[in-house]
Design an enzyme around this catalytic site. Structure first.
Site, PDB file in Angstrom:
ATOM      1  N   GLY A 182       7.829  -6.829  45.816  1.00  0.00           N
ATOM      2  CA  GLY A 182       7.333  -5.446  44.666  1.00  0.00           C
ATOM      3  C   GLY A 182       7.592  -6.499  43.473  1.00  0.00           C
ATOM      4  O   GLY A 182       6.559  -6.630  42.737  1.00  0.00           O
ATOM      5  N   LEU A 466       4.849  -2.840  34.365  1.00  0.00           N
ATOM      6  CA  LEU A 466       4.924  -1.903  35.769  1.00  0.00           C
ATOM      7  C   LEU A 466       5.924  -2.142  36.418  1.00  0.00           C
ATOM      8  O   LEU A 466       5.815  -1.087  37.629  1.00  0.00           O
ATOM      9  CB  LEU A 466       3.967  -3.305  36.460  1.00  0.00           C
ATOM     10  N   ASN A 467       7.139  -3.071  36.922  1.00  0.00           N
ATOM     11  CA  ASN A 467       7.498  -2.969  37.465  1.00  0.00           C
ATOM     12  C   ASN A 467       8.622  -1.732  37.440  1.00  0.00           C
ATOM     13  O   ASN A 467       9.875  -1.112  37.889  1.00  0.00           O
ATOM     14  CB  ASN A 467       8.785  -4.227  37.759  1.00  0.00           C
ATOM     15  N   TYR A 468       8.552  -0.971  35.785  1.00  0.00           N
ATOM     16  CA  TYR A 468       9.370   0.130  35.257  1.00  0.00           C
ATOM     17  C   TYR A 468       8.286   1.105  36.006  1.00  0.00           C
ATOM     18  O   TYR A 468       8.126   2.616  35.081  1.00  0.00           O
ATOM     19  CB  TYR A 468      10.220   0.108  34.213  1.00  0.00           C
TER      20      TYR A 468
HETATM   21  C1  FAD Z   1      18.517  -0.558  40.668  1.00  0.00           C
HETATM   22  C2  FAD Z   1      17.382  -1.626  39.996  1.00  0.00           C
HETATM   23  C3  FAD Z   1      17.212  -3.051  39.831  1.00  0.00           C
HETATM   24  C4  FAD Z   1      16.693  -3.393  38.707  1.00  0.00           C
HETATM   25  N1  FAD Z   1      16.524  -4.870  37.748  1.00  0.00           N
HETATM   26  C5  FAD Z   1      15.213  -5.105  37.708  1.00  0.00           C
HETATM   27  C6  FAD Z   1      15.301  -6.315  36.777  1.00  0.00           C
HETATM   28  O1  FAD Z   1      16.424  -6.984  36.620  1.00  0.00           O
HETATM   29  N2  FAD Z   1      13.879  -6.955  36.633  1.00  0.00           N
HETATM   30  C7  FAD Z   1      12.440  -6.395  36.880  1.00  0.00           C
HETATM   31  O2  FAD Z   1      12.154  -7.538  36.254  1.00  0.00           O
HETATM   32  N3  FAD Z   1      12.884  -5.772  37.289  1.00  0.00           N
HETATM   33  C8  FAD Z   1      13.919  -4.887  38.161  1.00  0.00           C
HETATM   34  N4  FAD Z   1      13.765  -3.873  38.878  1.00  0.00           N
HETATM   35  C9  FAD Z   1      12.687  -3.117  39.280  1.00  0.00           C
HETATM   36  C10 FAD Z   1      11.862  -4.075  40.360  1.00  0.00           C
HETATM   37  O3  FAD Z   1      11.052  -5.157  39.734  1.00  0.00           O
HETATM   38  C11 FAD Z   1      11.048  -3.190  41.083  1.00  0.00           C
HETATM   39  O4  FAD Z   1      11.449  -1.893  41.555  1.00  0.00           O
HETATM   40  C12 FAD Z   1      10.190  -3.961  42.064  1.00  0.00           C
HETATM   41  O5  FAD Z   1       8.224  -3.631  42.148  1.00  0.00           O
HETATM   42  C13 FAD Z   1      10.791  -3.928  43.341  1.00  0.00           C
HETATM   43  O6  FAD Z   1       9.878  -4.219  44.364  1.00  0.00           O
HETATM   44  P1  FAD Z   1      10.433  -3.456  45.708  1.00  0.00           P
HETATM   45  O7  FAD Z   1       9.820  -4.761  46.960  1.00  0.00           O
HETATM   46  O8  FAD Z   1      12.102  -3.511  45.757  1.00  0.00           O
HETATM   47  O9  FAD Z   1      10.014  -2.794  45.572  1.00  0.00           O
HETATM   48  P2  FAD Z   1       8.944  -1.624  46.739  1.00  0.00           P
HETATM   49  O10 FAD Z   1       9.603   0.087  46.680  1.00  0.00           O
HETATM   50  O11 FAD Z   1       9.036  -2.029  47.915  1.00  0.00           O
HETATM   51  O12 FAD Z   1       8.022  -2.048  46.246  1.00  0.00           O
HETATM   52  C14 FAD Z   1       7.000  -1.711  45.140  1.00  0.00           C
HETATM   53  C15 FAD Z   1       6.014  -1.829  44.824  1.00  0.00           C
HETATM   54  O13 FAD Z   1       5.314  -3.033  45.035  1.00  0.00           O
HETATM   55  C16 FAD Z   1       4.400  -2.781  46.517  1.00  0.00           C
HETATM   56  N5  FAD Z   1       4.761  -3.520  47.585  1.00  0.00           N
HETATM   57  C17 FAD Z   1       5.766  -3.972  47.815  1.00  0.00           C
HETATM   58  N6  FAD Z   1       5.984  -5.118  48.902  1.00  0.00           N
HETATM   59  C18 FAD Z   1       4.421  -5.378  48.627  1.00  0.00           C
HETATM   60  C19 FAD Z   1       3.833  -6.363  49.617  1.00  0.00           C
HETATM   61  N7  FAD Z   1       4.016  -7.238  50.220  1.00  0.00           N
HETATM   62  N8  FAD Z   1       2.722  -6.399  48.960  1.00  0.00           N
HETATM   63  C20 FAD Z   1       1.409  -5.634  47.961  1.00  0.00           C
HETATM   64  N9  FAD Z   1       2.566  -4.795  47.304  1.00  0.00           N
HETATM   65  C21 FAD Z   1       3.303  -3.875  47.191  1.00  0.00           C
HETATM   66  C22 FAD Z   1       4.873  -1.558  46.244  1.00  0.00           C
HETATM   67  O14 FAD Z   1       3.456  -1.090  47.623  1.00  0.00           O
HETATM   68  C23 FAD Z   1       4.652  -0.501  45.664  1.00  0.00           C
HETATM   69  O15 FAD Z   1       3.739  -0.313  45.372  1.00  0.00           O
HETATM   70  C24 FAD Z   1      14.805  -3.238  39.968  1.00  0.00           C
HETATM   71  C25 FAD Z   1      14.814  -2.084  40.106  1.00  0.00           C
HETATM   72  C26 FAD Z   1      15.609  -1.693  40.859  1.00  0.00           C
HETATM   73  C27 FAD Z   1      16.326  -0.012  41.417  1.00  0.00           C
END
Ligand code: FAD
Ligand code: NAG
Ligand code: NAG
Ligand code: NAG
Ligand code: NAG
Ligand code: NAG
Ligand code: NAG
Ligand code: NAG
Length: 541
Positions: A182, A466-468
């Protein structure tokens, strides 16, 4: 019977009818999915381990393990018909082929940090493809690159790089439990963003399962799709299996400094100055600020990472920000990987293995977040008003991340992530709470805070990261996506890149199989608001 009871009765009857149609459809869909999936993978591994249905004993623990926002962990949260936990890429292919065939939606989960739970919650019957078993990391120091499977976390990535070299790193986010699947597909901002850009700026290849179940790499997917999955979010386009990343050099010793001041100690004036310099500092210096409210006052922590020794760090900060009165006693020298521990809230003495922990309890709570971009410094009066609101909820905070440096050198359209030049800093607003009863109250607080900030932040569009993810910005209607509706939030996340994302989506997934509340819409007519979207010359790039 009066009209009102009649309506209630009619409504309940309809509800029961619809519900029974619903559950038969979903049961038969999920049965046909399970059948199809089991037959596809029969020779590779026992399907019982890879497919968890609602009756499997491991189902609840696997489902809950990666739920990072407790807002989406309760009995009324819709649950998947099954969870697929592939060990092999062919099992991801089978999951896509079979879910398409049986008409069941999928949600793709890597680390599970999605702020609105979109990787594991859906209103329509669905399965989750949970990639946590696909997380191997192959670091090639000689070639300054690494192949990382999507289910790996940032902590696992940083740890594996450090095992091979202490003078290479990767410019991604600071939370070690975040998944690379993500995170990198949405951008990826961390403490060396001003020197090296985003995580997605440093992707050199990728592997993805497309809507037809094919595995594509950069060459076979083409530059358009490769452009889209770097900042446009993966979930609209396919299942990303792995990224090939360009590692970046870091010095053997870096310096971390921290100065915290309260409002009474002059924090507001310091922040006014910070707004003017944070994006123009040398790119070896990253100096962010975190604003919090507690003990009935506002506290601002000015934290920095300098890619070099402490004397130089103090000198550069003194020259540019003398008001902070920074001294070497506010700083520590350490290796880059120790600075990763530090920014994750760990002491630099902790063993690096702590980065491998995929579940850190301190990151689990109820939360609501939003984001903004600031292009002009906010006035002192503006900040004073903001403090007033922040003090209403002492579990709220704001992280102010400076841009500039490398971020200003990359064009808005280089990759799908559009927020570059002209942004002084990005704000993340966050509020957390510990009891589901308080959800309404704190979500309401966050919306008020966001409304207050409107005059002080980017406009037309009011941009967001987007990531937030924030569903308050808008969502696709259930079972339908339209360009007009999606552009409300799409232009905020992607600005002028939105139209091109729609174009790519239309080419690679015309049937809109990969969809969610904020997925990129398909433009079936080939026209966007009367304008042709094809033939804009992208294909040749
Ligand atoms: C505690 C915390 C700290 C954070 N710190 C930061 C930071 O320092 N900088 C920053 O930029 N962001 C940060 N984030 C935000 C983070 O980057 C996003 O929430 C990111 O989308 C999380 O990715 P994930 O794989 O863990 O999440 P998931 O919930 O697994 O996925 C997020 C999105 O991406 C999609 N997705 C996931 N994996 C795939 C894949 N393999 N193929 C296609 N689509 C996929 C999912 O369907 C969903 O739409 C933070 C979030 C949290 C909760
Ligand atoms: C329960 O989960 C749903 C989402 O699935 C959410 O809308 C609701 O607010 C949650 N309830 C609580 C009390 O957090
Ligand atoms: C089969 O499943 C086990 C886990 O139970 C896993 O360790 C192994 O790698 C899998 N093998 C294949 C070929 O997928
Ligand atoms: C090293 O990486 C480059 C670009 O990423 C690639 O073209 C080259 O083939 C790689 N070399 C090896 C030995 O892997
Ligand atoms: C936050 O507010 C709650 C309730 O208003 C109070 O009980 C608590 O002590 C406060 N905490 C801090 C650190 O100010
Ligand atoms: C709040 O005040 C208490 C008591 O004075 C102190 O122990 C605590 O560290 C303070 N909290 C913060 C975040 O400053
Ligand atoms: C990180 O380093 C700074 C600067 O030395 C220090 O003030 C802070 O306490 C450290 N954080 C942790 C969690 O050790
Ligand atoms: C889908 O969206 C279009 C455009 O907004 C709208 O006209 C149509 O009624 C919608 N259909 C459904 C089923 O919601």
């Amino acid at each position: 019977m009066n009209m009102e009871t009649f309506h209630v009765k009619l409504f309940s009857l309809l509800f029961i009818l619809l519900n029974s149609v619903w559950s038969t459809t979903s049961t038969s869909n999920s049965e046909s999915f399970v059948q199809c999936f089991s037959s596809h993978i029969q020779d590779s591994n026992s399907s019982n381990e890879i497919i968890l249905t609602r009756t499997s004993s491991a189902y609840p623990s696997v489902l809950d393990f990666s739920i990072h926002n407790f807002r989406f962990l309760n009995n009324s949260t819709p649950k998947p018909e099954a969870i697929i936990t592939p060990f092999d890429e062919s099992q991801v292919q089978a999951a896509v082929i079979c879910s398409k065939k049986s008409g069941i939606q999928i949600r793709i989960r890597s680390g599970g940090h999605d702020y609105e739970g979109l990787s594991y919650v859906s209103r329509a019957p669905f399965i989750i493809i949970d990639l946590f078993n696909l997380r191997s990391i192959d670091v090639d120091i000689k070639n300054e690159s690494a192949w990382v499977k999507s289910g790996a976390t940032l902590g696992e990535l940083y740890y594996n790089i450090a095992q091979k070299s202490r003078v290479y790193g990767f410019p991604a986010g600071t939370c070690p439990t975040v998944g690379v699947g993500g995170h990198i597909s949405g951008g990826g901002v961390g403490a060396i963003v001003r020197k090296y850009g985003l995580a997605s700026d440093n992707v050199i290849d990728a592997r993805i399962v497309d809507v037809n179940g094919r595995i594509l790499d950069r060459k076979s997917m083409g530059e358009e799709l490769f452009w889209a999955i770097r900042g446009g979010g993966g979930s609209s386009f396919g299942v990303i299996l792995a990224w090939k990343l360009r590692l970046v050099p870091v010095p053997p010793t870096v310096t971390v400094c921290d100065v915290t001041k309260t409002k009474e100690q002059g924090a507001t004036k310091l922040l006014l100055k910070w707004q003017n310099i944070a994006d123009t500092l040398p790119e070896d210096l990253y100096l962010h600020s975190i604003v919090g409210s507690s003990n009935n006052t506002i506290t601002i922590a000015f934290g920095s990472l300098f890619l070099g020794r402490v004397d130089k760090a103090v000198q550069v900060i003194q020259e540019n920000f003398p008001e902070l009165n920074l001294e070497s006693s506010h700083c520590s020298e350490m290796s880059w990987i120790q600075s990763v521990l530090n920014s994750s809230g760990y002491s630099m003495q902790e063993p690096l293995e702590i980065l491998l922990n995929r579940r850190q309890l301190s990151y689990y709570y109820f939360f609501k977040a939003k984001s903004d971009y600031v292009t002009e410094p906010i006035s002192e009066a503006g900040l004073e008003g903001l403090w007033h609101i922040l003090l209403e909820a002492n579990t709220s905070y704001m992280i102010l991340t400076p841009y500039g440096g490398k971020m200003s050198e990359i064009s808005d359209s280089e990759i799908a992530f559009p927020h570059r030049k002209g942004n002084k800093y990005e704000i993340q607003y966050m509020v957390t709470w510990g009891d589901g009863k308080d959800t309404k109250k704190y979500v309401g607080f966050m919306r008020r805070l966001y409304a207050y900030m409107a005059p002080y932040v980017s406009k037309s569009p009011r941009a967001a990261y987007l990531n937030y993810r924030d569903l308050d910005l808008g969502r696709n209607s259930y079972g339908n996506t339209s360009y007009a509706q999606a552009s409300i939030w799409g232009l905020k996340y992607f600005k002028n890149n939105f139209r091109r994302l729609v174009h790519v989506k239309t080419l690679v997934d015309p049937g809109n199989f990969f969809r969610n509340e904020q997925s990129i819409p398909v433009c079936s007519s080939g026209k966007v608001e009367g304008q042709q979207i094809y033939g804009l010359g992208f294909q040749d790039r």
